[in-house]
Design an enzyme around this catalytic site. Structure first.
Site, PDB file in Angstrom:
ATOM      1  N   VAL A 138      17.429   8.903  -3.932  1.00 46.05           N
ATOM      2  CA  VAL A 138      18.021   9.287  -5.224  1.00 46.05           C
ATOM      3  C   VAL A 138      19.115  10.337  -5.019  1.00 46.05           C
ATOM      4  O   VAL A 138      20.235  10.192  -5.519  1.00 46.05           O
ATOM      5  CB  VAL A 138      16.914   9.815  -6.179  1.00 46.05           C
ATOM      6  CG1 VAL A 138      17.515  10.475  -7.413  1.00 46.05           C
ATOM      7  CG2 VAL A 138      15.982   8.668  -6.579  1.00 46.05           C
ATOM      8  N   GLN A 160      -7.779   7.699   3.934  1.00 41.49           N
ATOM      9  CA  GLN A 160      -6.767   7.698   5.006  1.00 41.49           C
ATOM     10  C   GLN A 160      -5.340   7.560   4.463  1.00 41.49           C
ATOM     11  O   GLN A 160      -4.380   7.837   5.155  1.00 41.49           O
ATOM     12  CB  GLN A 160      -7.014   6.525   5.970  1.00 41.49           C
ATOM     13  CG  GLN A 160      -8.337   6.620   6.697  1.00 41.49           C
ATOM     14  CD  GLN A 160      -8.728   5.305   7.369  1.00 41.49           C
ATOM     15  OE1 GLN A 160      -8.392   5.062   8.511  1.00 41.49           O
ATOM     16  NE2 GLN A 160      -9.438   4.454   6.653  1.00 41.49           N
ATOM     17  N   ARG A 189      13.035  10.587  -2.873  1.00 40.71           N
ATOM     18  CA  ARG A 189      13.868  11.778  -3.142  1.00 40.71           C
ATOM     19  C   ARG A 189      15.200  11.686  -2.386  1.00 40.71           C
ATOM     20  O   ARG A 189      16.278  11.923  -2.942  1.00 40.71           O
ATOM     21  CB  ARG A 189      13.090  13.020  -2.709  1.00 40.71           C
ATOM     22  CG  ARG A 189      13.842  14.330  -2.754  1.00 40.71           C
ATOM     23  CD  ARG A 189      12.886  15.429  -2.322  1.00 40.71           C
ATOM     24  NE  ARG A 189      13.489  16.726  -2.216  1.00 40.71           N
ATOM     25  CZ  ARG A 189      14.058  17.193  -1.109  1.00 40.71           C
ATOM     26  NH1 ARG A 189      14.142  16.429  -0.022  1.00 40.71           N
ATOM     27  NH2 ARG A 189      14.556  18.409  -1.083  1.00 40.71           N
ATOM     28  N   ASP A 242      -0.005   1.877   8.554  1.00 32.55           N
ATOM     29  CA  ASP A 242      -0.477   1.037   9.674  1.00 32.55           C
ATOM     30  C   ASP A 242       0.428   1.056  10.911  1.00 32.55           C
ATOM     31  O   ASP A 242      -0.012   0.691  11.997  1.00 32.55           O
ATOM     32  CB  ASP A 242      -0.612  -0.428   9.216  1.00 32.55           C
ATOM     33  CG  ASP A 242      -1.592  -0.590   8.061  1.00 32.55           C
ATOM     34  OD1 ASP A 242      -2.432   0.302   7.877  1.00 32.55           O
ATOM     35  OD2 ASP A 242      -1.505  -1.606   7.356  1.00 32.55           O
ATOM     36  N   ASP A 259       6.205  -5.491   5.908  1.00 28.55           N
ATOM     37  CA  ASP A 259       6.845  -6.782   6.174  1.00 28.55           C
ATOM     38  C   ASP A 259       6.905  -7.692   4.947  1.00 28.55           C
ATOM     39  O   ASP A 259       7.913  -8.346   4.691  1.00 28.55           O
ATOM     40  CB  ASP A 259       6.073  -7.523   7.279  1.00 28.55           C
ATOM     41  CG  ASP A 259       6.501  -7.042   8.665  1.00 28.55           C
ATOM     42  OD1 ASP A 259       7.603  -6.480   8.786  1.00 28.55           O
ATOM     43  OD2 ASP A 259       5.716  -7.230   9.620  1.00 28.55           O
ATOM     44  N   GLY A 260       5.791  -7.741   4.194  1.00 29.82           N
ATOM     45  CA  GLY A 260       5.715  -8.596   3.004  1.00 29.82           C
ATOM     46  C   GLY A 260       6.782  -8.168   2.000  1.00 29.82           C
ATOM     47  O   GLY A 260       7.461  -9.012   1.388  1.00 29.82           O
ATOM     48  N   THR A 293       4.308   2.357   5.590  1.00 28.35           N
ATOM     49  CA  THR A 293       2.898   1.959   5.627  1.00 28.35           C
ATOM     50  C   THR A 293       2.185   2.829   6.658  1.00 28.35           C
ATOM     51  O   THR A 293       2.774   3.153   7.700  1.00 28.35           O
ATOM     52  CB  THR A 293       2.695   0.472   6.002  1.00 28.35           C
ATOM     53  OG1 THR A 293       1.327   0.284   6.424  1.00 28.35           O
ATOM     54  CG2 THR A 293       3.579   0.006   7.148  1.00 28.35           C
ATOM     55  N   GLY A 322       0.841  -1.218   0.000  1.00 25.88           N
ATOM     56  CA  GLY A 322       0.000   0.000   0.000  1.00 25.88           C
ATOM     57  C   GLY A 322       0.863   1.251   0.000  1.00 25.88           C
ATOM     58  O   GLY A 322       1.879   1.310   0.684  1.00 25.88           O
TER      59      GLY A 322
HETATM   60  O1  F6P Z   1      -1.424  -1.543   4.673  1.00 23.75           O
HETATM   61  C1  F6P Z   1      -2.060  -0.354   4.372  1.00 23.75           C
HETATM   62  C2  F6P Z   1      -3.530  -0.590   4.173  1.00 23.75           C
HETATM   63  O2  F6P Z   1      -4.130   0.657   3.866  1.00 23.75           O
HETATM   64  C3  F6P Z   1      -4.264  -1.271   5.313  1.00 23.75           C
HETATM   65  O3  F6P Z   1      -4.566  -0.405   6.379  1.00 23.75           O
HETATM   66  C4  F6P Z   1      -5.465  -1.827   4.598  1.00 23.75           C
HETATM   67  O4  F6P Z   1      -5.984  -2.943   5.277  1.00 23.75           O
HETATM   68  C5  F6P Z   1      -4.906  -2.219   3.265  1.00 23.75           C
HETATM   69  O5  F6P Z   1      -3.746  -1.438   3.060  1.00 23.75           O
HETATM   70  C6  F6P Z   1      -5.850  -2.006   2.106  1.00 23.75           C
HETATM   71  O6  F6P Z   1      -5.224  -2.491   0.971  1.00 23.75           O
HETATM   72  P1  F6P Z   1      -5.708  -2.193  -0.507  1.00 23.75           P
HETATM   73  O7  F6P Z   1      -5.404  -0.771  -0.838  1.00 23.75           O
HETATM   74  O8  F6P Z   1      -4.923  -3.143  -1.335  1.00 23.75           O
HETATM   75  O9  F6P Z   1      -7.185  -2.437  -0.547  1.00 23.75           O
END
Ligand code: F6P
Length: 344
Positions: free
Chosen positions: A48, A276, A45, A151, A127-128, A149, A35
């Site tokens: 680079v 968000q 930025r 989160d 993490d992924g 992220t 995400g």
């Molecule tokens: O990891 C960021 C995030 O916005 C999470 O809060 C949410 O669960 C997920 O990505 C939504 O993913 P997507 O944009 O692929 O629907």
């Protein structure tokens, strides 16, 4: 005699220049994965410009690991990252790559990177994405991960790029919801992002004075955690209720209906969704992203690989990716307890 800083920089630059002329200039790629998060552009930025400062050739890899597989590359100069510090999203675009989760996908990506002379890659994501960076490192491409992220759910770091901006965006939205909730003496149930984690919910709950915060990390009891605080608040003369529900727990519409049925107070649900994730990064996100971006290049310059940049006690540090992925962080009980005291 000690060399002055100016002379040291001059001699480093001339060494790098000589290296470039002899054809051994290193090439570093940068990609964003998973995400998007506000502040990713500030990190790109910094990567680079710091990379070029140290004499690396810098390549942008578009659309995350998918772009690494397909060779969607663009050479980046200090000017390609102008006028983007203030922009949300990621100029390199991003993807949740299914192809890169397979051995065949990883092999293709490695072949592509090597054919274009890429020696190292900075991966901005969660993490992924770091697991992907580890796979590349095991196949001979130096990698460094940067936590990006909204989160803030990456275990090895106290902070992830985008978190502060998201909190501010959500706080602004809840301030508006409170105006209308107060006008109607309603309960506003607000579902916030965070995947399986409640860091956004807890922090935004405190920042917006929520009556209840429901997170996936804790079992919740409707009577004790929602019904009682709402009814006690009503007795004390409260004219609105804000209930923050982390998306990992579930359905805001269903919860609003239950609150209305059980308390007799009108309730409305708002799912804030992807708004968000957007918007101009806050100063905090821009500064931390800049520091983390520069740190990633310093790590590669030092010849290290399979590392992840992190914030630890407000300092920018780095860990081995395997070590980082094995760490665990947890929701702060004191923050949850504080929110209860403050919402009385
Ligand atoms: O990891 C960021 C995030 O916005 C999470 O809060 C949410 O669960 C997920 O990505 C939504 O993913 P997507 O944009 O692929 O629907």
């Amino acid at each position: 005699m000690l060399m002055s800083e100016a002379n040291f920089l001059k001699s480093t630059r001339s060494l790098l220049e000589r290296g470039r002329q002899m054809g051994d200039q290193k090439t570093i790629g940068v990609l964003t994965s998973g995400g998007d998060a506000p502040g990713m552009n500030a990190a790109i930025r910094a990567i680079v410009r710091t990379g070029i400062h140290y004499g690396f050739k810098m390549i942008g890899i578009r659309k995350g690991y998918n772009g690494l597989i397909s060779g969607d590359f663009v050479e980046m100069t200090p000017r390609s990252v102008s006028d983007m510090l203030q922009r949300g999203g990621t100029i390199l675009q991003t993807a949740r790559s299914e192809a890169f989760k397979t051995e065949a996908g990883i092999q293709k990506a490695v072949k592509m990177a090597k054919s274009k002379g890429i020696d190292g890659i900075v991966v901005i994501g969660g993490d992924g994405s770091f697991k992907g960076a580890r796979a590349l490192s095991h196949k001979g491409i130096s990698t460094v991960g940067i936590p990006g992220t909204i989160d803030n759910d990456i275990d090895c770091t106290e902070y992830t790029i985008g978190f502060d901006t998201a909190l501010n965006t959500i706080k602004d939205a809840i301030d508006k919801l409170r105006d209308t909730a107060t006008s109607h003496e309603r309960c506003s149930v607000v579902e916030v992002m965070g995947k399986d984690a409640g860091y956004i919910a807890v922090n935004v709950g405190i920042a917006s004075g929520a009556e209840a915060i429901i997170v996936p990390e804790r079992e919740f009891d409707f009577q004790k955690d929602i019904f009682e605080p709402i009814m006690q608040g009503k007795k004390r003369g409260k004219k609105h209720d804000i209930v923050i529900l982390a998306e990992g727990v579930g359905d805001a519409v269903k919860l609003a209906r239950k609150i209305e049925a059980e308390t007799g107070i009108e309730a409305r649900a708002t799912i804030l969704g992807h708004l968000q994730r957007g918007g101009s990064p806050t100063a905090m996100d821009r500064v931390i992203a800049s520091q983390m971006g520069a740190k990633a290049i310093e790590i590669l310059k030092a010849g290290k690989s399979n590392r992840v940049v992190a914030m630890n006690q407000n300092k920018i540090v780095d860990f081995d990716i395997d070590e980082a992925l094995a760490m665990e962080k947890s929701i702060d009980n004191e923050m949850l307890a504080l929110s209860k005291i403050l919402s009385t």
